[in-house]
Design an enzyme around this catalytic site. Structure first.
Site, PDB file in Angstrom:
ATOM      1  N   GLY A 164       0.614  -1.196   0.084  1.00  0.00           N
ATOM      2  CA  GLY A 164       0.029   0.079  -0.111  1.00  0.00           C
ATOM      3  C   GLY A 164       1.013   1.185  -0.280  1.00  0.00           C
ATOM      4  N   GLY A 165       2.137   1.296  -0.551  1.00  0.00           N
ATOM      5  CA  GLY A 165       2.958   2.328  -0.622  1.00  0.00           C
ATOM      6  C   GLY A 165       3.777   2.559   0.522  1.00  0.00           C
ATOM      7  N   GLU A 200      12.742  -3.390  -7.493  1.00  0.00           N
ATOM      8  CA  GLU A 200      12.167  -3.678  -8.730  1.00  0.00           C
ATOM      9  C   GLU A 200      12.332  -2.648  -9.819  1.00  0.00           C
ATOM     10  OE1 GLU A 200       7.842  -3.746  -7.921  1.00  0.00           O
ATOM     11  OE2 GLU A 200       7.805  -5.905  -7.458  1.00  0.00           O
ATOM     12  N   GLU A 275      -3.268  -7.269  -7.562  1.00  0.00           N
ATOM     13  CA  GLU A 275      -2.861  -5.743  -8.095  1.00  0.00           C
ATOM     14  C   GLU A 275      -1.872  -5.870  -9.007  1.00  0.00           C
ATOM     15  OE1 GLU A 275      -3.778  -3.359  -3.975  1.00  0.00           O
ATOM     16  OE2 GLU A 275      -1.675  -3.376  -4.819  1.00  0.00           O
ATOM     17  N   ASN A 289      -4.223  -8.672  -2.388  1.00  0.00           N
ATOM     18  CA  ASN A 289      -5.059  -8.400  -1.150  1.00  0.00           C
ATOM     19  C   ASN A 289      -6.028  -9.359  -0.703  1.00  0.00           C
ATOM     20  OD1 ASN A 289      -4.126  -5.793  -0.968  1.00  0.00           O
ATOM     21  ND2 ASN A 289      -5.364  -5.067  -2.463  1.00  0.00           N
ATOM     22  N   ARG A 291      -8.519  -9.488   1.014  1.00  0.00           N
ATOM     23  CA  ARG A 291      -9.661  -9.216   1.925  1.00  0.00           C
ATOM     24  C   ARG A 291     -10.991  -8.614   0.923  1.00  0.00           C
ATOM     25  NH1 ARG A 291      -6.180  -4.836   2.011  1.00  0.00           N
ATOM     26  NH2 ARG A 291      -6.860  -3.253   0.602  1.00  0.00           N
ATOM     27  N   VAL A 294     -12.629  -1.794  -0.558  1.00  0.00           N
ATOM     28  CA  VAL A 294     -13.665  -0.628  -0.425  1.00  0.00           C
ATOM     29  C   VAL A 294     -14.442  -0.533  -1.906  1.00  0.00           C
ATOM     30  CG1 VAL A 294     -13.735   1.773  -0.298  1.00  0.00           C
ATOM     31  CG2 VAL A 294     -12.121   0.756   1.258  1.00  0.00           C
TER      32      VAL A 294
HETATM   33  C1  MV4 Z   1       5.484   0.526  -8.150  1.00  0.00           C
HETATM   34  C2  MV4 Z   1       5.484   1.734  -8.794  1.00  0.00           C
HETATM   35  C3  MV4 Z   1       6.101   1.959  -9.907  1.00  0.00           C
HETATM   36  N1  MV4 Z   1       7.128   0.751 -10.068  1.00  0.00           N
HETATM   37  N2  MV4 Z   1       6.291  -0.576  -8.357  1.00  0.00           N
HETATM   38  C4  MV4 Z   1       2.565   2.075  -4.430  1.00  0.00           C
HETATM   39  C5  MV4 Z   1       1.583   1.230  -3.791  1.00  0.00           C
HETATM   40  C6  MV4 Z   1       1.948  -0.292  -3.615  1.00  0.00           C
HETATM   41  N3  MV4 Z   1       0.809  -0.993  -3.797  1.00  0.00           N
HETATM   42  C7  MV4 Z   1       2.946  -0.201  -5.101  1.00  0.00           C
HETATM   43  N4  MV4 Z   1       3.097   1.174  -5.396  1.00  0.00           N
HETATM   44  C8  MV4 Z   1       3.766   1.336  -6.478  1.00  0.00           C
HETATM   45  N5  MV4 Z   1       4.661   0.376  -6.986  1.00  0.00           N
HETATM   46  C9  MV4 Z   1       7.152  -0.197  -9.561  1.00  0.00           C
HETATM   47  N6  MV4 Z   1       7.731  -1.486  -9.574  1.00  0.00           N
HETATM   48  C10 MV4 Z   1       4.496   2.784  -8.217  1.00  0.00           C
HETATM   49  C11 MV4 Z   1       3.846   2.602  -7.046  1.00  0.00           C
HETATM   50  C12 MV4 Z   1       2.738   3.702  -7.070  1.00  0.00           C
HETATM   51  C13 MV4 Z   1       1.427   3.583  -7.060  1.00  0.00           C
HETATM   52  C14 MV4 Z   1       0.852   2.313  -7.470  1.00  0.00           C
HETATM   53  C15 MV4 Z   1      -0.407   2.059  -7.500  1.00  0.00           C
HETATM   54  C16 MV4 Z   1      -1.284   3.388  -7.234  1.00  0.00           C
HETATM   55  C17 MV4 Z   1      -0.718   4.460  -6.921  1.00  0.00           C
HETATM   56  C18 MV4 Z   1       0.503   4.654  -6.574  1.00  0.00           C
HETATM   57  C19 MV4 Z   1       1.363   5.971  -6.411  1.00  0.00           C
HETATM   58  C20 MV4 Z   1       2.469   6.044  -6.326  1.00  0.00           C
HETATM   59  C21 MV4 Z   1       3.382   4.922  -6.663  1.00  0.00           C
END
Ligand code: MV4
Length: 446
Positions: A164-165, A200, A275, A289, A291, A294
């Site tokens: 979740g970031g 990554e 995801e 996830n 669960r 939302v």
């Molecule tokens: C990333 C990415 C770019 N490249 N992984 C943020 C939440 C987490 N679930 C994974 N995330 C990210 N992973 C790689 N290899 C960019 C994000 C990301 C993001 C992902 C989904 C929705 C919003 C986001 C906002 C900033 C960064």
């Protein structure tokens, strides 16, 4: 089937679960903190138990208090909703030890997917495409440097216990790698007590697309199409839609089939979400996830399937009501998260609803636990409702959303309703042309 379900949650999701229970003829137990004595989920449940003072760690996260509530009410199952204890494997273990059913996957599957390195390894083994990166954890800086050179820059350092970031650091160049590693390691150690990291390739302009899945725990697995959740601010989703305006029917079918096969192979039980980041025609797994989410209603709208009803059926040992060939995605649905927040600054805005009038009419659904005179307490997250609209086409859906937002009246507090009215005036939104950075860029540029 269960006789009595305890709902270990509050707000709109407690009400959503309660509605599914009622339709199944199952008795309901609400739990609440002292701050939620007047909440709608408490009023509508057959029984209720106060489980502690306002802070969530003393009430909605208080496992002994929840176990006592199960004991005194004789509940035979617990639905955790989302957030709180919904992905807590220890809670699922404890319920199992007391012969109470956790309405969700096994503690083993929760634990597996909570470890992001193990989750990714599992996805890869099951034939799901993953983001190129380290094979498991990187233990020291020299190893990280070697891996990074192969993966290429820019890259992302992630915490295995994160998600979740939380606990992510970008390194644009090799020079930035040592700093990214040490900051990420320190933050992961402090936040999760686990400093395992992985690397990554950093995808710069992806969409966030997630696939709703269901398993029956006996080798059947289905997918219910995807949701596009790219419109988010600080890792909080703001607007979700199904289907994604960014992918075509062939891509949907291909990734959906791949994922459903993996779910069957895994022996997964219940609802889950896989995801992905999607960029230039390719899907890359990031997390799973375990669960209900939302944004599940947009999937319900385009499939006609009640996901909470399915969760309860499967948890009680039944079969899914549908097989893959029965699942047809039809029309379009958009969800707007209505938060009790200032629509410009996003500062929380708790307080009393002096007037409340939700929209209705064709293709409009409001999931909330609000009522006129309710006082939104300041202790919990600011999501107070979800406006979900359905249309035969995306365009009809947008027209209905505009109409529904114009009817919605929430007085006494600030909400994010005006933000959605602004968004509907943006060509990129109307065209469905946005990535995960679109909203933050838009808000930064005024
Ligand atoms: C990333 C990415 C770019 N490249 N992984 C943020 C939440 C987490 N679930 C994974 N995330 C990210 N992973 C790689 N290899 C960019 C994000 C990301 C993001 C992902 C989904 C929705 C919003 C986001 C906002 C900033 C960064």
């Amino acid at each position: 089937m269960f006789d009595k379900i305890l709902i270990a949650n509050r707000g709109e999701i407690a009400l959503r679960v309660l509605r599914a229970c009622k339709e199944l003829g199952i008795a309901t137990v609400a739990v609440h903190s002292t701050a939620d004595a007047d909440a709608m989920h408490v009023r509508l449940a057959d029984e209720s138990v106060c489980i502690g003072p306002p802070p969530a760690r003393d009430s909605y996260l208080n496992i002994p208090a929840l176990m006592s509530a199960c004991e005194i009410t004789g509940a035979d199952a617990v639905h955790p909703g989302y957030g709180f204890l919904s992905e807590n494997a220890r809670f699922a273990d404890i319920l199992r030890d007391h012969d109470i059913t956790f309405i969700g996957p096994s503690p083993e599957h929760i634990r597996l997917m909570g470890d992001k390195i193990e989750a990714k390894r599992t996805a890869k083994r099951l034939g799901i495409p993953v983001v190129p990166g380290s094979d498991g954890a990187v233990t020291d800086d020299d190893e990280a440097k070697r891996v990074a050179a192969e993966v290429g820059y820019p890259l992302l350092v992630k915490a295995s216990a994160g998600g979740g970031g939380r606990g992510m650091k970008v390194a644009m160049t090799p020079d930035a790698l040592p700093q990214a590693l040490s900051t990420a390691r320190a933050e992961a150690k402090a936040a999760f007590g686990d400093d395992a990291l992985y690397i990554e390739r950093y995808l710069e302009k992806p969409r966030h697309i997630e696939i709703q899945i269901f398993g029956d725990g006996k080798g059947a697995g289905v997918h219910l199409g995807e949701r596009d959740c790219s419109l988010q601010r600080r890792h909080q989703k703001v607007w979700e839609e199904a289907t994604s305006p960014g992918i075509n029917a062939r891509e949907r079918e291909e990734i959906g089939t791949r994922v459903a096969e993996a779910v069957a192979e895994l022996g997964y039980s219940g609802a889950g979400t896989i995801e992905f980041l999607y960029e230039r025609g390719e899907f890359f797994f990031i997390e799973m996830n375990t669960r209900l989410q939302v944004e599940h209603p947009v999937t319900e709208m385009i499939t006609g399937i009640d996901l909470v009803n399915e969760q309860i059926r499967v948890a009680s040992g039944g079969e899914l009501s549908v097989k893959q060939s029965d699942i047809v995605l039809s029309g379009h649905s958009i969800e707007c998260r209505i938060n009790a927040e200032d629509p410009q600054t996003f500062q929380p805005s708790p307080g009393e609803l002096t007037y409340y009038y939700p929209p209705g009419g064709p293709g409009v659904r409001v999931d909330s636990a609000l009522y006129q005179g309710y006082r939104i307490p300041p202790y919990y997250d600011s999501l107070i409702g979800k406006l979900i609209v359905y249309g035969k086409t995306r365009n009809e859906c947008l027209m209905r959303l505009r109409r529904a937002l114009s009817e919605y009246v929430v007085d006494g507090i600030s909400t994010t309703i005006p933000l959605f009215q602004r968004l509907l005036g943006e060509q990129d939104i109307v065209d469905g042309q946005y990535d995960i950075h679109w909203l933050e860029r838009y808000l930064a540029d005024g």
